[in-house]
Design a protein around this motif. Structure first.
Motif, PDB file in Angstrom:
ATOM      1  N   SER A 129      -6.278   3.572   6.332  1.00 35.75           N
ATOM      2  CA  SER A 129      -6.215   4.924   5.328  1.00 35.75           C
ATOM      3  C   SER A 129      -4.816   5.765   5.837  1.00 35.75           C
ATOM      4  O   SER A 129      -4.542   6.228   4.933  1.00 35.75           O
ATOM      5  CB  SER A 129      -7.286   5.678   5.041  1.00 35.75           C
ATOM      6  OG  SER A 129      -7.834   6.291   6.098  1.00 35.75           O
ATOM      7  N   CYS A 130      -4.836   5.907   7.312  1.00 36.84           N
ATOM      8  CA  CYS A 130      -3.922   6.869   7.856  1.00 36.84           C
ATOM      9  C   CYS A 130      -3.011   6.263   8.764  1.00 36.84           C
ATOM     10  O   CYS A 130      -2.169   6.957   9.244  1.00 36.84           O
ATOM     11  CB  CYS A 130      -4.738   8.013   8.534  1.00 36.84           C
ATOM     12  SG  CYS A 130      -5.648   9.077   7.334  1.00 36.84           S
ATOM     13  N   GLY A 131      -3.301   5.039   9.105  1.00 33.78           N
ATOM     14  CA  GLY A 131      -2.218   4.400  10.061  1.00 33.78           C
ATOM     15  C   GLY A 131      -2.639   4.788  11.600  1.00 33.78           C
ATOM     16  O   GLY A 131      -1.541   4.739  12.444  1.00 33.78           O
ATOM     17  N   LEU A 132      -3.585   5.450  11.775  1.00 36.37           N
ATOM     18  CA  LEU A 132      -3.829   6.014  13.399  1.00 36.37           C
ATOM     19  C   LEU A 132      -5.045   4.854  13.894  1.00 36.37           C
ATOM     20  O   LEU A 132      -5.692   4.557  13.179  1.00 36.37           O
ATOM     21  CB  LEU A 132      -4.517   7.331  13.109  1.00 36.37           C
ATOM     22  CG  LEU A 132      -3.731   8.597  12.780  1.00 36.37           C
ATOM     23  CD1 LEU A 132      -4.118   9.696  12.355  1.00 36.37           C
ATOM     24  CD2 LEU A 132      -2.413   8.547  13.832  1.00 36.37           C
ATOM     25  N   PRO A 133      -4.911   4.938  15.223  1.00 36.63           N
ATOM     26  CA  PRO A 133      -6.185   3.967  15.732  1.00 36.63           C
ATOM     27  C   PRO A 133      -7.474   4.428  15.338  1.00 36.63           C
ATOM     28  O   PRO A 133      -7.775   5.702  15.290  1.00 36.63           O
ATOM     29  CB  PRO A 133      -5.828   4.357  17.239  1.00 36.63           C
ATOM     30  CG  PRO A 133      -4.387   4.531  17.407  1.00 36.63           C
ATOM     31  CD  PRO A 133      -3.937   5.553  15.983  1.00 36.63           C
TER      32      PRO A 133
ATOM     33  N   VAL B 172     -15.098   4.867  -4.058  1.00 34.34           N
ATOM     34  CA  VAL B 172     -16.138   4.908  -3.125  1.00 34.34           C
ATOM     35  C   VAL B 172     -15.057   4.520  -1.622  1.00 34.34           C
ATOM     36  O   VAL B 172     -14.120   3.515  -1.826  1.00 34.34           O
ATOM     37  CB  VAL B 172     -16.990   3.573  -3.373  1.00 34.34           C
ATOM     38  CG1 VAL B 172     -17.960   3.466  -1.996  1.00 34.34           C
ATOM     39  CG2 VAL B 172     -17.817   4.135  -4.594  1.00 34.34           C
ATOM     40  N   PHE B 173     -15.324   4.964  -0.620  1.00 27.78           N
ATOM     41  CA  PHE B 173     -14.571   4.889   0.524  1.00 27.78           C
ATOM     42  C   PHE B 173     -14.366   3.454   1.067  1.00 27.78           C
ATOM     43  O   PHE B 173     -13.192   2.991   1.485  1.00 27.78           O
ATOM     44  CB  PHE B 173     -15.076   5.681   1.775  1.00 27.78           C
ATOM     45  CG  PHE B 173     -15.050   7.142   1.537  1.00 27.78           C
ATOM     46  CD1 PHE B 173     -14.709   7.701   0.477  1.00 27.78           C
ATOM     47  CD2 PHE B 173     -15.137   8.034   2.574  1.00 27.78           C
ATOM     48  CE1 PHE B 173     -14.596   9.206   0.315  1.00 27.78           C
ATOM     49  CE2 PHE B 173     -14.876   9.625   2.703  1.00 27.78           C
ATOM     50  CZ  PHE B 173     -14.760   9.932   1.375  1.00 27.78           C
ATOM     51  N   ALA B 174     -15.627   2.576   1.043  1.00 27.87           N
ATOM     52  CA  ALA B 174     -15.406   1.109   1.361  1.00 27.87           C
ATOM     53  C   ALA B 174     -14.345   0.603   0.841  1.00 27.87           C
ATOM     54  O   ALA B 174     -13.686  -0.458   1.269  1.00 27.87           O
ATOM     55  CB  ALA B 174     -16.789   0.618   0.949  1.00 27.87           C
TER      56      ALA B 174
ATOM     57  N   ARG C  66      -6.827   1.393   1.716  1.00 30.51           N
ATOM     58  CA  ARG C  66      -5.408   1.448   1.305  1.00 30.51           C
ATOM     59  C   ARG C  66      -4.988   2.913   2.163  1.00 30.51           C
ATOM     60  O   ARG C  66      -5.666   3.799   2.364  1.00 30.51           O
ATOM     61  CB  ARG C  66      -5.297   1.727  -0.072  1.00 30.51           C
ATOM     62  CG  ARG C  66      -6.050   0.695  -0.963  1.00 30.51           C
ATOM     63  CD  ARG C  66      -6.563   0.992  -2.416  1.00 30.51           C
ATOM     64  NE  ARG C  66      -7.207   0.014  -2.890  1.00 30.51           N
ATOM     65  CZ  ARG C  66      -8.078   0.082  -4.152  1.00 30.51           C
ATOM     66  NH1 ARG C  66      -7.734   1.250  -4.692  1.00 30.51           N
ATOM     67  NH2 ARG C  66      -8.824  -0.946  -4.355  1.00 30.51           N
ATOM     68  N   ARG C  67      -3.675   2.870   2.493  1.00 29.88           N
ATOM     69  CA  ARG C  67      -2.984   3.933   3.066  1.00 29.88           C
ATOM     70  C   ARG C  67      -2.896   5.011   1.989  1.00 29.88           C
ATOM     71  O   ARG C  67      -1.971   5.308   1.239  1.00 29.88           O
ATOM     72  CB  ARG C  67      -1.429   3.542   3.564  1.00 29.88           C
ATOM     73  CG  ARG C  67      -0.969   4.553   4.354  1.00 29.88           C
ATOM     74  CD  ARG C  67      -1.562   4.680   5.661  1.00 29.88           C
ATOM     75  NE  ARG C  67      -1.825   3.381   6.331  1.00 29.88           N
ATOM     76  CZ  ARG C  67      -0.986   2.686   7.184  1.00 29.88           C
ATOM     77  NH1 ARG C  67       0.013   3.084   7.331  1.00 29.88           N
ATOM     78  NH2 ARG C  67      -1.381   1.574   7.771  1.00 29.88           N
TER      79      ARG C  67
END
Length: 243
Positions: free
Chosen positions: A224-228, A111-113, A118-119
């Motif tokens: 999850s991706c390290g992007l803003p 589940v995405f929550a 996590r990266r």
């Protein structure tokens, strides 16, 4: 093989208990996730017979919404709603299956929550590695020698590396129309189109939803991706900065 390499930080598998146990023992610090596609196949196998075609599509849509819940509070809301709907239409057996077999003990693994804290760079299924297995089988004959198999793996990796370099060149040399947002002016030609697509989704679509419904961000993109994520982009815009 990993003595001089970074050990895996996230491991995706199907629900093979022996494999999951081995991963936990050998890589105790890695986050272990379950393949969403395999879960969906199991839900289909055990539950589809309880629905008409139209009702099944509605259930799968609702099931997808539950899995993609961006926060624990939203997950709890969707879970209560799903249970109520299934019980009201005499499909409590369906709820019992998905809850007892998947949600009760494994929700933190798909589940995405939980998973998007996590990266994982958006990896939610094992489809990519399985497609590579299929790709390798097309190159390898049934009774190939080890030397031939190693050579095939090398050729495939080199081919893919060339394709990756090509996409990076395209990201540097070409500018997509929807990337011409003032926020991204310092990123054009420096990061991949994929990264800009993700940022565009946060800056345009998600930020609009958050403002209209006064909801919280969840910071999934950041974790999850390290992007803003949307809330960080909103802060940049408020302060007059760019990504």
């Amino acid at each position: 093989m990993l003595d001089e390499c970074m050990e895996p930080r996230v491991i995706l598998t199907d629900r093979d208990l022996a494999l999951m146990g081995a991963c936990a023992k050998v890589f105790p610090d890695a986050s272990r996730l379950l393949c969403r596609w395999h879960i969906q196949q199991n839900v289909m196998k055990h539950c589809k017979g309880a629905f008409t075609d139209d009702d099944w599509k509605k259930f799968m849509s609702f099931w997808g919404t539950l899995i993609e819940s961006p926060s624990i509070a939203i997950y709890d809301y969707h879970l209560r709603n799903m249970r109520k709907r299934l019980v009201e239409c005499n499909r409590s057996r369906v709820f019992k299956y998905v809850y007892d077999n998947w949600l009760k003990d494994y929700k933190e693994m798909f589940v995405f929550a939980w998973t998007d804290k996590r990266r994982n760079f958006g990896n939610r299924t094992t489809n990519r590695v399985e497609s590579q297995h299929a790709n390798l089988k097309r190159y390898v004959e049934d009774r190939s020698s080890l030397d031939r198999v190693v050579g095939c793996v090398r050729d495939i990796v080199e081919t893919q590396f060339g394709e990756i370099r090509k996409t990076f060149r395209e990201s540097i040399e070409k500018t997509m129309k929807h990337h011409k947002h003032p926020m991204f002016q310092h990123l054009l030609g420096k990061v991949s189109h994929k990264a800009l697509d993700l940022l565009h989704g946060e800056a345009i679509r998600k930020l609009d939803v958050l403002e209209r419904f006064n909801s919280s961000c969840g910071c999934q993109m950041w974790h999850s991706c390290g992007l803003p994520c949307a809330c960080r982009i909103e802060k940049y815009m408020r302060e007059g900065n760019n990504c």
